[in-house]
Design a protein around this motif. Sequence first.
Motif, PDB file in Angstrom:
ATOM      1  N   GLN A 146       2.591   1.807  -3.261  1.00  0.00           N
ATOM      2  CA  GLN A 146       1.609   1.371  -4.180  1.00  0.00           C
ATOM      3  C   GLN A 146       1.946   0.536  -5.394  1.00  0.00           C
ATOM      4  O   GLN A 146       1.600   0.847  -6.275  1.00  0.00           O
ATOM      5  CB  GLN A 146       1.262   3.085  -4.808  1.00  0.00           C
ATOM      6  N   GLU A 159       0.819  -1.204  -0.116  1.00  0.00           N
ATOM      7  CA  GLU A 159       0.026  -0.185   0.087  1.00  0.00           C
ATOM      8  C   GLU A 159       1.196   1.578   0.260  1.00  0.00           C
ATOM      9  O   GLU A 159       0.621   1.865  -0.520  1.00  0.00           O
ATOM     10  CB  GLU A 159      -0.605   0.277   1.202  1.00  0.00           C
ATOM     11  N   LYS A 174      -5.519   1.170   7.014  1.00  0.00           N
ATOM     12  CA  LYS A 174      -4.564   0.019   7.038  1.00  0.00           C
ATOM     13  C   LYS A 174      -3.240   0.391   7.601  1.00  0.00           C
ATOM     14  O   LYS A 174      -3.489  -0.472   8.349  1.00  0.00           O
ATOM     15  CB  LYS A 174      -4.170  -0.505   4.643  1.00  0.00           C
ATOM     16  N   LEU A 202      -4.934   4.960   3.377  1.00  0.00           N
ATOM     17  CA  LEU A 202      -3.885   4.000   3.684  1.00  0.00           C
ATOM     18  C   LEU A 202      -3.339   4.450   4.955  1.00  0.00           C
ATOM     19  O   LEU A 202      -3.253   3.893   6.090  1.00  0.00           O
ATOM     20  CB  LEU A 202      -2.768   4.888   3.015  1.00  0.00           C
TER      21      LEU A 202
END
Lengths: 333, 265
Positions: free
Chosen positions: A127, A124, B9, B6
């Motif tokens: 990316q 994440e 997360k 994000l």
Amino acid sequence: MPIIEVNNINKDFMVAKRETGFLGSVRSLFKREFIKKEAVKDISFSIEKGEMVGYIGPNGAGKSTTIKMLTGILVPSSGTIKVNGIVPYEQRQKNASNIGVVFGQRTQLWWDLPTIESFELLKEIYQVSDARYKQNMEIYQEILGLDEFLNTPVRQLSLGQRMRADIAASLLHDPPILFLDEPTIGLDVVAKEKMRTFIQEINRERKVTVILTTHDMEDIEKLCNRMVLIDHGQKVYDGDISAVKERFGKIRTLVVDVENGEATFDIVGAEVVKREANRVWLQFNRDEISASELIGRITQTHSIKDLTVEEPAIESIISRIYQEGFEEKLVSV
Amino acid sequence: MSYLPLYFKLVGAGVRAQLQYRFAFFMRIIGLITAYAGMAATMWVMLYRFDALGGWTFYEMLFLLALAVVSWGCCITVFFHFKSLDTYIVNGTFDRFLVRPIHPFFHFMSMKFDIGAVGQFIFSIVVFLWVSMAIDIDWSVWKVLFLLSTIIGGVLIQGGMLVIISALAFWTTKSEQFYWVAMYPARNLTNYPLVIYPKLVQMITAFIVPFGFVNYFPSTVILGKETPYFPDFVGFLSPLVGVVFFLLAYWLWMSGLSRYKSTGS
């Protein structure tokens, strides 16, 4: 065009002077003197895409400081740096997506969570697309054997497992450049070998440019064809490893097993450095006497049962360079 | 790139990490509730003898305490780990935040999300309900909105203070003691109505370490109390003070970071 260009960089730190003794430390609580420490002095080098370069020096030589400047963590006091066309300290975040960094002493993984979760979080953060992530994970799982511990919390991993996970994590986003700061520190022989094979493989298969600092000369000998040697913040050598061996490797050792361990050898250009039972170590300079010549001379007076010629290890060469300094003319580039 | 998904997360990972230590987690919640209940009991004992303190009754003071506790609870959920930034710097783990392609302040903030603050929420909700019944606070819509905006302001003020303390680590390497020297006493001060303290202390909590805006000034609006030395509208300023103070703290943190990048640690 080189992928990394470093021109005349300097890095100075102001360090508080440490006073000795109890009274000294009390005094330094109130009044501190600062001295300027030049961690890196006028270093320049350039690295081409796909190279594997060993960046070597004793503790405190400025290795980590240089790596920190290349990764954008530190700003140089003067000089210029370009990494993949980017000035790392000006566009640190952009630079970060071009590089992978492994600090051998500290993990970048989430300590309390199962290892797989760190990979998912880094996916994440960087990316990474689902397809790319899946593909990379499959490759790394196979070469590095991550399967056996993906569900184990990072804090319970062995050092070797943790390093394997760390290096895979640093390559998830396919960086063209990889910085490895002591990647094999503390690992056992088998784990070290695995790590080296992996580094070689990603360099060969993916053309990843690798800069590694290490204390383990075997890393350098097995992985790199070029090394940059620094000492006291200055570059003392930059070039082929074979050239160093050529220059400093003239002194070799002949190990012979003779019938009488007390035997004396009176040969010009060779001297006995060690004896053990019937085995004798003779050091000789290749320029003064060749190995075959030396063996010939010995067989005239003694009968040889067995013999080997030892090449000098790069490690002993380097410690000699640090002790004796390096002649200017040898500094290439 | 959108930071919000994000954030969730990363924060989710932080929470899962925290839940690995279940026993510590539950003990902390119980410990916090007990500590605050003890504080309330002390107030009760004190006011049992004096009826009121600086014109504030026991229930009004409970309200003041509950408001402080709820915004502190929200604040530590998001910002408490800033207090330990110095440890990250000293052992070198802070560098990790600088080799990633996301904003370092954001990255550091999203490392942890302390759900242990549930204890504070349970305590303050119980107290809010109790006080509302005891002294008949009429909870109109605007009053609820006012309370919420005040809590946000209070979180920003106290979070800003934690950010400032952490930023000092970029200069001094060790900064956690600033928390115990400056922030901890200041917070304890505001558990009581500021009106009982000398003028100088009140001025400091309004203009320098603006903790007065966390609970005291807004409480005077809801409870209809006087604020000597200050105009009546001062109680409405919490969100504004919070935003300004937090931006200031953020600016300091970023200057500290650029200093760190030029000096190392």
